[in-house]
Design an enzyme around this catalytic site. Structure first.
Site, PDB file in Angstrom:
ATOM      1  N   CYS A 101       0.821  -1.210   0.000  1.00 58.60           N
ATOM      2  CA  CYS A 101       0.000   0.000   0.000  1.00 58.60           C
ATOM      3  C   CYS A 101       0.865   1.274   0.000  1.00 58.60           C
ATOM      4  O   CYS A 101       1.499   1.545  -1.006  1.00 58.60           O
ATOM      5  CB  CYS A 101      -0.993  -0.066   1.158  1.00 58.60           C
ATOM      6  SG  CYS A 101      -2.453   0.901   0.827  1.00 58.60           S
ATOM      7  N   ARG A 129      -2.156   7.516  -6.406  1.00 55.35           N
ATOM      8  CA  ARG A 129      -2.140   7.281  -4.960  1.00 55.35           C
ATOM      9  C   ARG A 129      -3.446   6.836  -4.325  1.00 55.35           C
ATOM     10  O   ARG A 129      -3.487   5.842  -3.628  1.00 55.35           O
ATOM     11  CB  ARG A 129      -1.663   8.549  -4.232  1.00 55.35           C
ATOM     12  CG  ARG A 129      -0.238   8.470  -3.801  1.00 55.35           C
ATOM     13  CD  ARG A 129       0.123   9.633  -2.917  1.00 55.35           C
ATOM     14  NE  ARG A 129      -0.513   9.557  -1.634  1.00 55.35           N
ATOM     15  CZ  ARG A 129      -0.799  10.603  -0.868  1.00 55.35           C
ATOM     16  NH1 ARG A 129      -0.503  11.812  -1.283  1.00 55.35           N
ATOM     17  NH2 ARG A 129      -1.369  10.440   0.288  1.00 55.35           N
ATOM     18  N   ILE A 159      -7.193  -0.351   1.411  1.00 53.58           N
ATOM     19  CA  ILE A 159      -7.568   0.806   2.223  1.00 53.58           C
ATOM     20  C   ILE A 159      -6.999   2.068   1.563  1.00 53.58           C
ATOM     21  O   ILE A 159      -5.791   2.282   1.586  1.00 53.58           O
ATOM     22  CB  ILE A 159      -7.020   0.694   3.665  1.00 53.58           C
ATOM     23  CG1 ILE A 159      -7.494  -0.615   4.307  1.00 53.58           C
ATOM     24  CG2 ILE A 159      -7.459   1.891   4.503  1.00 53.58           C
ATOM     25  CD1 ILE A 159      -6.826  -0.926   5.631  1.00 53.58           C
ATOM     26  N   ARG A 160      -7.867   2.858   0.969  1.00 52.87           N
ATOM     27  CA  ARG A 160      -7.405   4.018   0.199  1.00 52.87           C
ATOM     28  C   ARG A 160      -6.126   3.658  -0.556  1.00 52.87           C
ATOM     29  O   ARG A 160      -5.076   4.295  -0.443  1.00 52.87           O
ATOM     30  CB  ARG A 160      -7.195   5.238   1.108  1.00 52.87           C
ATOM     31  CG  ARG A 160      -8.535   5.843   1.562  1.00 52.87           C
ATOM     32  CD  ARG A 160      -8.395   6.956   2.579  1.00 52.87           C
ATOM     33  NE  ARG A 160      -7.489   8.024   2.137  1.00 52.87           N
ATOM     34  CZ  ARG A 160      -7.800   8.972   1.253  1.00 52.87           C
ATOM     35  NH1 ARG A 160      -9.000   9.002   0.704  1.00 52.87           N
ATOM     36  NH2 ARG A 160      -6.935   9.898   0.930  1.00 52.87           N
ATOM     37  N   HIS A 195      -3.139  -4.898   1.847  1.00 56.44           N
ATOM     38  CA  HIS A 195      -2.483  -5.167   3.137  1.00 56.44           C
ATOM     39  C   HIS A 195      -2.555  -6.654   3.478  1.00 56.44           C
ATOM     40  O   HIS A 195      -3.491  -7.078   4.163  1.00 56.44           O
ATOM     41  CB  HIS A 195      -3.230  -4.412   4.250  1.00 56.44           C
ATOM     42  CG  HIS A 195      -2.951  -2.956   4.318  1.00 56.44           C
ATOM     43  ND1 HIS A 195      -2.044  -2.411   5.197  1.00 56.44           N
ATOM     44  CD2 HIS A 195      -3.479  -1.913   3.632  1.00 56.44           C
ATOM     45  CE1 HIS A 195      -2.015  -1.100   5.056  1.00 56.44           C
ATOM     46  NE2 HIS A 195      -2.875  -0.764   4.109  1.00 56.44           N
ATOM     47  N   GLU A 197      -1.011  -8.346   5.632  1.00 53.48           N
ATOM     48  CA  GLU A 197      -0.865  -8.595   7.082  1.00 53.48           C
ATOM     49  C   GLU A 197      -2.212  -8.497   7.807  1.00 53.48           C
ATOM     50  O   GLU A 197      -2.390  -9.105   8.855  1.00 53.48           O
ATOM     51  CB  GLU A 197       0.187  -7.643   7.681  1.00 53.48           C
ATOM     52  CG  GLU A 197      -0.244  -6.197   7.943  1.00 53.48           C
ATOM     53  CD  GLU A 197      -0.414  -5.326   6.700  1.00 53.48           C
ATOM     54  OE1 GLU A 197      -0.232  -5.821   5.565  1.00 53.48           O
ATOM     55  OE2 GLU A 197      -0.741  -4.131   6.871  1.00 53.48           O
TER      56      GLU A 197
HETATM   57  N1  GLN Z   1      -3.620   6.425   0.874  1.00 53.82           N
HETATM   58  C1  GLN Z   1      -2.386   6.169   1.539  1.00 53.82           C
HETATM   59  C2  GLN Z   1      -1.256   6.959   0.920  1.00 53.82           C
HETATM   60  O1  GLN Z   1      -1.416   7.592  -0.051  1.00 53.82           O
HETATM   61  C3  GLN Z   1      -2.037   4.696   1.525  1.00 53.82           C
HETATM   62  C4  GLN Z   1      -3.020   3.948   2.379  1.00 53.82           C
HETATM   63  C5  GLN Z   1      -2.497   2.688   2.971  1.00 53.82           C
HETATM   64  O2  GLN Z   1      -1.290   2.457   3.078  1.00 53.82           O
HETATM   65  N2  GLN Z   1      -3.413   1.884   3.432  1.00 53.82           N
HETATM   66  O3  GLN Z   1      -0.170   6.935   1.408  1.00 53.82           O
END
Ligand code: GLN
Length: 226
Positions: A101, A129, A159-160, A195, A197
């Site tokens: 991520c 991103r 997650i984002r 992720h 983990e």
């Molecule tokens: N959106 C985050 C970023 O731009 C990354 C999110 C994440 O690591 N779960 O850094």
């Protein structure tokens, strides 16, 4: 600028004793910010020792590194304030690095429309991103892919998450979601949009850091899911 090189006595080959016994790997998890704790849990479940990395000196006795998820703007700033940017780039020349991520964003070559993060350029990919975040804040997706003909099924928590929007020919795609790569490998380096983990998914840590795993990166055929 002067680079940081690991001293001769801690290079990998010296881990083989003269009797030919492998002393075991020790893997670092970058602990500047983000979701690093559960990576140690994965390593301990796999019987691989791991330690937290906060300074360049910490890189001396490790054989690989995880750059965890979190907030890439913060990780990027902290890499500079902790003088870790050049040491990690040098470390990458000889040792495997896995980014998840925000860690994947840090490993990329460039980031679409974003000047706040300075990536390390370890993987020849371009990322967007928060591409997944704008559509869906967070989700768990079933993903299935093949490693040396064996089917692997996992859950991927995004997650984002960053979207990998462009890859160089030398980058291998291991898994995709909706026709976009979510697991990429280039040489000894691995990047994931999600992720592992959080779902207790251990296969990627094994691919990169467990030399006795049948899917260890040097044993993987050239695969391209694309
Ligand atoms: N959106 C985050 C970023 O731009 C990354 C999110 C994440 O690591 N779960 O850094």
């Amino acid at each position: 600028e002067r680079g940081y090189e690991r001293p001769w006595y801690v290079r990998n080959s010296w881990k083989w004793t003269f009797a030919g016994a492998w002393l075991g790997s020790n893997i670092g998890v970058l602990e500047l910010q983000g979701n690093y704790a559960l990576h140690h849990k994965i390593f301990s479940d796999l019987g691989i020792s791991s330690k937290g990395i906060k300074t360049a000196k910490d890189l001396d006795d490790i054989d690989g590194l995880v750059i965890p998820g979190g907030e890439s703007t913060t990780i990027s700033l902290l890499l500079d304030s902790f003088d870790l940017r050049i040491p990690i780039k040098n470390f990458a020349k000889e040792n495997p690095i896995m980014g998840t991520c925000a860690g994947l964003i840090m490993m990329s070559k460039s980031i679409k429309g974003d000047k706040k993060v300075t990536p390390l350029g370890i993987l020849d990919i371009i990322v967007d991103r928060n591409a997944y975040g704008r559509q869906i804040m967070s989700c768990k997706e079933p993903v299935s892919f093949r490693l040396n003909k064996q089917k692997i099924e996992i859950n991927a928590t995004l997650i984002r998450a960053p979207k990998i929007i462009s890859i160089n020919d030398s980058v291998n795609v291991l898994a995709m979601i909706d026709n976009f790569p979510v697991v990429v490998m280039q040489g000894r380096h691995l990047g994931l949009s999600f992720h592992p983990e959080l779902d207790g998914v251990t296969i990627f840590h094994e691919i990169l850091f467990n030399p006795s795993c049948k899917f260890y990166w040097t044993n993987l055929n050239k695969v391209n899911a694309a």
